[in-house]
Design an enzyme around this catalytic site. Structure first.
Site, short mmCIF file in Angstrom:
data_model
loop_
_atom_site.label_atom_id
_atom_site.label_comp_id
_atom_site.label_asym_id
_atom_site.label_seq_id
_atom_site.Cartn_x
_atom_site.Cartn_y
_atom_site.Cartn_z
N LYS A 1 43.36 17.82 -41.59
CA LYS A 1 43.32 16.81 -40.55
C LYS A 1 44.08 17.35 -39.34
CE LYS A 1 44.88 12.09 -39.58
NZ LYS A 1 45.41 10.86 -40.17
N ARG B 1 43.65 4.33 -32.77
CA ARG B 1 45.02 3.87 -32.55
C ARG B 1 45.04 2.60 -31.72
NH1 ARG B 1 47.69 9.91 -31.72
NH2 ARG B 1 47.17 10.64 -33.81
N LYS C 1 51.98 13.90 -33.11
CA LYS C 1 51.90 14.16 -34.54
C LYS C 1 51.75 15.65 -34.85
CE LYS C 1 50.28 9.51 -35.75
NZ LYS C 1 49.45 8.70 -36.67
N GLU D 1 45.65 24.57 -46.80
CA GLU D 1 45.88 23.16 -47.09
C GLU D 1 44.94 22.65 -48.19
OE1 GLU D 1 48.07 21.08 -46.22
OE2 GLU D 1 48.98 21.70 -44.34
N LYS E 1 38.76 16.51 -40.80
CA LYS E 1 38.80 15.45 -39.80
C LYS E 1 39.45 15.96 -38.53
CE LYS E 1 41.17 11.10 -39.17
NZ LYS E 1 42.14 10.17 -39.69
N SER F 1 36.96 8.06 -34.58
CA SER F 1 36.73 7.04 -33.56
C SER F 1 36.33 7.63 -32.20
CB SER F 1 37.99 6.20 -33.41
OG SER F 1 39.12 7.01 -33.10
N TYR G 1 31.73 5.27 -38.38
CA TYR G 1 31.73 3.86 -37.96
C TYR G 1 30.30 3.36 -37.77
CZ TYR G 1 36.62 4.82 -37.48
OH TYR G 1 37.91 5.17 -37.76
C1 PBG Z 1 46.35 7.50 -39.92
C2 PBG Z 1 44.92 7.69 -39.63
C3 PBG Z 1 44.38 8.00 -38.37
C4 PBG Z 1 43.00 8.00 -38.52
C5 PBG Z 1 42.72 7.72 -39.87
N1 PBG Z 1 43.94 7.55 -40.55
C6 PBG Z 1 45.02 8.16 -37.04
C7 PBG Z 1 46.09 9.12 -36.85
O1 PBG Z 1 46.27 10.06 -37.62
O2 PBG Z 1 46.80 8.94 -35.87
C8 PBG Z 1 42.03 8.24 -37.41
C9 PBG Z 1 40.63 7.82 -37.63
C10 PBG Z 1 39.80 7.77 -36.42
O3 PBG Z 1 40.20 8.18 -35.30
O4 PBG Z 1 38.67 7.31 -36.55
N2 PBG Z 1 46.98 8.17 -40.90
#
Ligand code: PBG
Length: 322
Positions: A195, A205, A217, A233, A248, A274, A313
């Protein structure tokens, strides 16, 4: 006439031939639908057209329809008021918390549907981070207990798969042990293995009001520049007992999906996040492209790269179109 004995176009002559030679197909059974749940009214999410924070009764209704359309799984994210957030994400372990109630409702209404829950602090954290913070640092090991307790609470509520998503170290092994010790040997782990620290999470968010209050992050999520590290990983998560590994975001990381697919035996998931969804929808709303067609093309491309399943989505709309 040119002498061209070899003409690749022959295999594109008719819809029938094109269907015969098609290498990648998309089916509702490839899709996982991420859904946002809230206590209260149905609320639209501005940057994700067509997506809503849903109260539990509507969530169950949507999930029922998704199941009827052939979608095997949903992934749940709770949108909590600030009053329920604290630095230790305590609400995540509440057996009567919003997420736990939503899981129970879903399993009661549509028992066969696979329910996936996210194991991370951020929806519950007043800091908007995925770990416990001390002096501005995100703690790794101290957060493990919070996550194990959260995962157990989700399993207790009926989750079929728990999905540790914070990209910190040792999550999968620690959660696997906690689940097994509590007798939840049938609850699987969908690991967010690769990720990335991505700008494409913005709309999510907004949906959860979960943006970090300070910093970013990058000390836990991966550098978008790295591919070898993704394999490292993934191998760790495999060794720790993951059942499915995930990449992701999806579309900007097709090389990562392909590399992981070529190197592990486990099923590989990809998350069309998203921001990927929002970009296509926004361009569609401006009349700049056909968003539905572009969405399908993106999903087929993600599958072609090697994903066995895709979180999107658009799952319900796509399943309907298929
Ligand atoms: C949080 C999490 C996130 C997403 C899924 N789980 C956001 C982040 O890491 O800040 C993002 C999913 C998306 O953008 O559709 N652990």
């Amino acid at each position: 006439m040119a002498r061209l004995p070899i003409r690749p176009r022959r295999n594109r002559t008719s819809d029938a031939v094109r269907r015969l030679v098609r290498e990648t197909t998309l089916a509702p059974s490839d899709l996982i639908w991420p859904l946002f749940v809230v206590d209260g009214e149905k609320q639209p999410i501005g940057s994700m057209p067509g997506c809503f924070r849903l109260p539990r009764d509507l969530l169950v209704e949507e999930a029922r329809q998704a199941w009827k359309l052939g979608i095997p799984a949903v992934a749940l994210f709770p949108a909590l008021p600030d009053t329920l957030k604290d630095p230790l994400a305590r609400e995540s372990a509440n057996p009567d918390g919003l997420l736990q109630r939503a899981v129970r409702d879903l399993k009661e209404a549509v028992p066969e549907l696979c329910v996936i829950t996210d194991v991370a602090m951020d929806p519950y954290s007043s800091d908007g981070h995925d770990g416990i913070i001390q002096d501005g640092r995100i703690l790794n090991d101290e957060t493990l207990e919070v996550l194990a307790t959260m995962a157990l609470s989700q399993a207790q509520a009926g989750a079929d798969l728990v999905a540790p998503s914070d990209m910190m170290d040792g999550r999968v092994g620690f959660i696997r042990e906690a689940l097994d010790e509590a007798g939840h040997t049938a609850v699987g782990i969908l690991a967010y293995s690769a990720k990335y620290a991505s700008a494409f999470y913005g709309p999510f968010r907004e949906a959860l009001d979960s943006a970090p209050k300070g910093g970013d992050k990058q000390t836990y999520q991966m550098d978008p520049a790295n591919l070898h590290e993704a394999l490292r990983e993934v191998f760790l998560d495999v060794a720790e007992g993951a059942d499915i590994v995930m990449v992701k975001p999806a579309l900007p990381y097709l090389d990562v999906i392909a590399t992981i697919r070529a190197n592990v035996e486990l099923p590989v998931a990809a998350y069309q996040v998203s921001g990927e969804f929002a970009m296509l929808k926004a361009a569609g709303q401006l009349g700049w492209l056909d968003a539905d067609a572009a969405l399908l093309e993106s999903l087929v491309s993600i599958k072609r790269a090697g994903a066995d399943m895709i979180l999107t989505y658009a799952a319900k709309d796509v399943a309907q179109a298929l």
